[in-house]
Design a protein around this motif. Structure first.
Motif, PDB file in Angstrom:
ATOM      1  N   VAL A 272      16.323  25.398  -6.800  1.00 51.35           N
ATOM      2  CA  VAL A 272      15.796  26.306  -7.816  1.00 51.35           C
ATOM      3  C   VAL A 272      15.260  27.581  -7.171  1.00 51.35           C
ATOM      4  O   VAL A 272      15.498  28.698  -7.664  1.00 51.35           O
ATOM      5  N   ALA A 273      14.543  27.438  -6.063  1.00 52.57           N
ATOM      6  CA  ALA A 273      13.997  28.612  -5.372  1.00 52.57           C
ATOM      7  C   ALA A 273      15.109  29.533  -4.900  1.00 52.57           C
ATOM      8  O   ALA A 273      15.023  30.761  -5.027  1.00 52.57           O
ATOM      9  N   VAL A 274      16.172  28.951  -4.344  1.00 51.33           N
ATOM     10  CA  VAL A 274      17.299  29.760  -3.880  1.00 51.33           C
ATOM     11  C   VAL A 274      17.946  30.500  -5.051  1.00 51.33           C
ATOM     12  O   VAL A 274      18.189  31.717  -4.988  1.00 51.33           O
ATOM     13  N   LEU A 275      18.229  29.778  -6.137  1.00 50.84           N
ATOM     14  CA  LEU A 275      18.899  30.383  -7.284  1.00 50.84           C
ATOM     15  C   LEU A 275      18.037  31.478  -7.915  1.00 50.84           C
ATOM     16  O   LEU A 275      18.544  32.553  -8.282  1.00 50.84           O
ATOM     17  N   TYR A 276      16.748  31.239  -8.031  1.00 56.02           N
ATOM     18  CA  TYR A 276      15.858  32.231  -8.640  1.00 56.02           C
ATOM     19  C   TYR A 276      15.762  33.479  -7.759  1.00 56.02           C
ATOM     20  O   TYR A 276      15.811  34.609  -8.253  1.00 56.02           O
ATOM     21  N   GLY A 277      15.634  33.257  -6.448  1.00 54.84           N
ATOM     22  CA  GLY A 277      15.557  34.395  -5.541  1.00 54.84           C
ATOM     23  C   GLY A 277      16.844  35.191  -5.510  1.00 54.84           C
ATOM     24  O   GLY A 277      16.844  36.428  -5.521  1.00 54.84           O
ATOM     25  N   VAL A 278      17.989  34.501  -5.487  1.00 57.60           N
ATOM     26  CA  VAL A 278      19.288  35.189  -5.480  1.00 57.60           C
ATOM     27  C   VAL A 278      19.499  35.939  -6.786  1.00 57.60           C
ATOM     28  O   VAL A 278      20.018  37.066  -6.800  1.00 57.60           O
ATOM     29  N   ALA A 279      19.076  35.329  -7.893  1.00 57.41           N
ATOM     30  CA  ALA A 279      19.233  35.983  -9.186  1.00 57.41           C
ATOM     31  C   ALA A 279      18.454  37.296  -9.225  1.00 57.41           C
ATOM     32  O   ALA A 279      18.952  38.322  -9.709  1.00 57.41           O
ATOM     33  N   PHE A 280      17.232  37.291  -8.721  1.00 58.42           N
ATOM     34  CA  PHE A 280      16.451  38.522  -8.721  1.00 58.42           C
ATOM     35  C   PHE A 280      16.983  39.524  -7.696  1.00 58.42           C
ATOM     36  O   PHE A 280      16.874  40.731  -7.895  1.00 58.42           O
ATOM     37  N   THR A 281      17.556  39.024  -6.604  1.00 55.94           N
ATOM     38  CA  THR A 281      18.181  39.938  -5.643  1.00 55.94           C
ATOM     39  C   THR A 281      19.340  40.667  -6.306  1.00 55.94           C
ATOM     40  O   THR A 281      19.520  41.882  -6.134  1.00 55.94           O
ATOM     41  N   TRP A 282      20.134  39.940  -7.052  1.00 55.19           N
ATOM     42  CA  TRP A 282      21.258  40.558  -7.766  1.00 55.19           C
ATOM     43  C   TRP A 282      20.741  41.481  -8.878  1.00 55.19           C
ATOM     44  O   TRP A 282      21.277  42.567  -9.103  1.00 55.19           O
ATOM     45  N   HIS A 283      19.700  41.060  -9.549  1.00 61.66           N
ATOM     46  CA  HIS A 283      19.121  41.849 -10.633  1.00 61.66           C
ATOM     47  C   HIS A 283      18.520  43.160 -10.119  1.00 61.66           C
ATOM     48  O   HIS A 283      18.371  44.121 -10.884  1.00 61.66           O
ATOM     49  N   ALA A 284      18.191  43.173  -8.818  1.00 66.81           N
ATOM     50  CA  ALA A 284      17.555  44.353  -8.233  1.00 66.81           C
ATOM     51  C   ALA A 284      18.567  45.364  -7.721  1.00 66.81           C
ATOM     52  O   ALA A 284      18.230  46.227  -6.917  1.00 66.81           O
ATOM     53  N   ILE A 285      19.805  45.274  -8.178  1.00 68.86           N
ATOM     54  CA  ILE A 285      20.861  46.149  -7.670  1.00 68.86           C
ATOM     55  C   ILE A 285      20.544  47.626  -7.870  1.00 68.86           C
ATOM     56  O   ILE A 285      20.973  48.490  -7.113  1.00 68.86           O
ATOM     57  N   ASP A 286      19.760  47.915  -8.919  1.00 74.05           N
ATOM     58  CA  ASP A 286      19.435  49.314  -9.205  1.00 74.05           C
ATOM     59  C   ASP A 286      18.111  49.755  -8.607  1.00 74.05           C
ATOM     60  O   ASP A 286      17.686  50.891  -8.829  1.00 74.05           O
ATOM     61  N   ASP A 287      17.437  48.857  -7.878  1.00 71.63           N
ATOM     62  CA  ASP A 287      16.168  49.251  -7.245  1.00 71.63           C
ATOM     63  C   ASP A 287      16.399  50.391  -6.276  1.00 71.63           C
ATOM     64  O   ASP A 287      17.343  50.376  -5.478  1.00 71.63           O
ATOM     65  N   GLN A 288      15.529  51.359  -6.307  1.00 73.41           N
ATOM     66  CA  GLN A 288      15.665  52.499  -5.426  1.00 73.41           C
ATOM     67  C   GLN A 288      15.085  52.197  -4.054  1.00 73.41           C
ATOM     68  O   GLN A 288      14.177  51.386  -3.918  1.00 73.41           O
ATOM     69  N   THR A 289      15.600  52.891  -3.062  1.00 68.07           N
ATOM     70  CA  THR A 289      15.049  52.769  -1.718  1.00 68.07           C
ATOM     71  C   THR A 289      13.699  53.461  -1.662  1.00 68.07           C
ATOM     72  O   THR A 289      13.480  54.494  -2.281  1.00 68.07           O
ATOM     73  N   ALA A 290      12.790  52.881  -0.922  1.00 66.54           N
ATOM     74  CA  ALA A 290      11.450  53.455  -0.817  1.00 66.54           C
ATOM     75  C   ALA A 290      11.489  54.791  -0.099  1.00 66.54           C
ATOM     76  O   ALA A 290      12.440  55.101   0.617  1.00 66.54           O
ATOM     77  N   PRO A 291      10.477  55.633  -0.266  1.00 69.88           N
ATOM     78  CA  PRO A 291      10.399  56.880   0.477  1.00 69.88           C
ATOM     79  C   PRO A 291      10.455  56.630   1.977  1.00 69.88           C
ATOM     80  O   PRO A 291      10.167  55.534   2.444  1.00 69.88           O
ATOM     81  N   GLU A 292      10.762  57.649   2.740  1.00 72.52           N
ATOM     82  CA  GLU A 292      10.977  57.487   4.167  1.00 72.52           C
ATOM     83  C   GLU A 292       9.697  57.122   4.912  1.00 72.52           C
ATOM     84  O   GLU A 292       9.751  56.553   5.974  1.00 72.52           O
ATOM     85  N   SER A 293       8.573  57.492   4.387  1.00 66.96           N
ATOM     86  CA  SER A 293       7.336  57.159   5.084  1.00 66.96           C
ATOM     87  C   SER A 293       6.246  56.879   4.061  1.00 66.96           C
ATOM     88  O   SER A 293       6.316  57.305   2.914  1.00 66.96           O
ATOM     89  N   GLY A 294       5.229  56.180   4.493  1.00 67.31           N
ATOM     90  CA  GLY A 294       4.145  55.822   3.597  1.00 67.31           C
ATOM     91  C   GLY A 294       3.156  54.938   4.333  1.00 67.31           C
ATOM     92  O   GLY A 294       2.988  55.048   5.544  1.00 67.31           O
ATOM     93  N   ARG A 295       2.525  54.007   3.624  1.00 68.64           N
ATOM     94  CA  ARG A 295       1.570  53.096   4.215  1.00 68.64           C
ATOM     95  C   ARG A 295       2.207  51.723   4.353  1.00 68.64           C
ATOM     96  O   ARG A 295       2.776  51.186   3.397  1.00 68.64           O
ATOM     97  N   ALA A 296       2.091  51.146   5.545  1.00 69.42           N
ATOM     98  CA  ALA A 296       2.649  49.810   5.768  1.00 69.42           C
ATOM     99  C   ALA A 296       1.800  48.756   5.075  1.00 69.42           C
ATOM    100  O   ALA A 296       2.319  47.745   4.593  1.00 69.42           O
ATOM    101  N   PHE A 297       0.495  48.965   5.025  1.00 67.00           N
ATOM    102  CA  PHE A 297      -0.418  48.017   4.372  1.00 67.00           C
ATOM    103  C   PHE A 297      -1.765  48.697   4.188  1.00 67.00           C
ATOM    104  O   PHE A 297      -2.002  49.792   4.717  1.00 67.00           O
TER     105      PHE A 297
END
Length: 412
Positions: A272-297
């Protein structure tokens, strides 16, 4: 004539190999005839260190070290002021020391030599990364993480300091360092691989360190970069795959019979964990790349996470103590709020001591597993907000339900 022991032959061979390896890299890197040290010189320096160590005399070892350092200083002075780099000279002295170390710990010496060679060969890449790849804020965050892990953490007392004997400052601050490290890993992966691929990969890897910390770190990442929220959910969900694998390993080390009895529940929950994680990975196809720099934490978020988990540890520990041996099942569930692996080890140990039977031990493990899912959900809400937690909640609930369904199926 006495035969040379095998350990000495191994040490000499390792020292010679170290000298050749570092010397070959320096030979390729040196420019012009004024660069004195090449492959032969480095090989001889390593052998000199090995022979000095064979003498078994610390004064002799230090005397030759001073001589080697003096030769390196002379070579540097002969090059003149046009080249102020000290890399080759320092590497020359390090090679001597590694040759000496090879006589007593050849594997360690060889490993360090490989690390030194890689470091030397990466000169241009490292310079470009530091000068052009890192922003000022990223460099600050890296120094803060290094200071926290290498200076502050070792100085903290490694013992409970409260009247109830449950709050260990080093353990609690270790949680803050883990949070910072996992958040930095996610930031690096997001920056260089993109949100869609970087955060799921980072989440899966970080899950082997701490899935709870990964849920909190991914929540913080989603809050600071909303465009990558679905990828952060995928990373948090995939970290639970590591939880299942580590839980199986803990059971294997504690009680093989309990692992065999938990095989189906763990397999179903992991799937279930694998399927849920893979599903959201596929669902995130339109997620934008983060800016080139920022705060790590953010240090404040790391300290809040450590305080939250520290409170859970203290509360669950005190409740388990209050319940005593008669509350073994509920105690395992409460322990799972803070650490599912401790709950599993406890159940396995009680089964081995015949305090619990197999069915009761399985229930105890699943109670701890369920409680740990509650902690992950709470951390996801706390760090990433309501929207982030609601995206993760179905996956956590399905994982727990699949585990209990597996237990019910085996009991039919």
């Amino acid at each position: 004539m006495a035969r040379m022991p095998d350990i000495q032959l191994t040490g000499l061979a390792t020292a010679f190999g170290i000298g050749l390896m570092i010397g070959a890299e320096r030979e390729r890197a040196r420019q012009g005839p004024e660069a004195a040290a090449g492959v032969r010189t480095f090989a001889l320096a390593a052998l000199l260190g090995a022979l000095a160590a064979m003498l078994g005399s610390m004064p002799a070892l230090l005397t030759f070290a001073v001589i080697v350092a003096g030769l390196a200083a002379i070579a540097y002075a002969r090059r003149g002021a046009s080249d102020t780099g000290l890399t080759s000279e320092v590497a020359f002295v390090v090679t001597y020391l590694l040759g000496a170390l090879a006589m007593t710990q050849p594997l360690l010496a060889a490993g360090l030599a490989v690390l030194v060679t890689v470091l030397l060969a990466s000169r241009s890449r490292l310079h470009d990364f530091v000068l052009n790849g890192l922003s000022r804020q990223e460099a600050h965050d890296g120094l803060l993480l290094a200071t926290s892990a290498l200076i502050v953490l070792p100085l903290l007392p490694n013992r409970p300091v409260d009247p109830w004997g449950v709050l260990n400052p080093r353990l609690i601050f270790t949680l803050a360092v883990l949070f910072m490290a996992i958040n930095a890993l996610g930031y690096i992966a997001q920056r260089y691989l993109g949100a869609r691929h970087g955060l799921p990969l980072a989440g899966f890897v970080a899950g082997f360190i701490s899935s709870a910390a990964t849920h909190s770190a991914m929540g913080a990442r989603a809050r600071t970069a909303p465009s990558a929220a679905r990828s952060a959910v995928a990373g948090a969900a995939l970290s639970s795959v590591a939880t299942v694998l580590k839980l199986a390993a803990a059971l294997a080390l504690t009680n093989g019979a309990l692992l065999a009895a938990m095989a189906l529940p763990l397999a179903l929950s992991g799937a279930v964990a694998v399927l849920y994680g893979v599903a959201f990975t596929w669902h995130a196809i339109d997620d934008q790349t983060a800016p080139e720099s920022g705060r790590a934490f953010r240090l404040s978020a790391a300290l809040k996470f450590a305080a939250f988990i520290g409170g859970v540890i203290a509360g669950s520990t005190l409740l388990v103590r209050w319940l005593g041996p008669d509350g073994a099942i509920l105690g395992s569930g409460l322990a799972g709020l803070a650490d599912i692996y401790a709950a599993a080890v406890s159940a396995g140990s009680l089964l081995g001591a015949n305090v619990l039977d197999l069915d009761t031990a399985r229930i105890a493990v699943l109670l701890g597993y369920s409680a740990n899912a509650v902690t992950k959900g709470a951390l996801a809400w706390w760090s990433g907000g309501r929207g982030f937690a609601l995206r993760l909640a179905p996956g956590l609930a399905l994982m727990v339900a699949a585990a209990w369904a597996g237990l019910w199926r085996e009991n039919i």
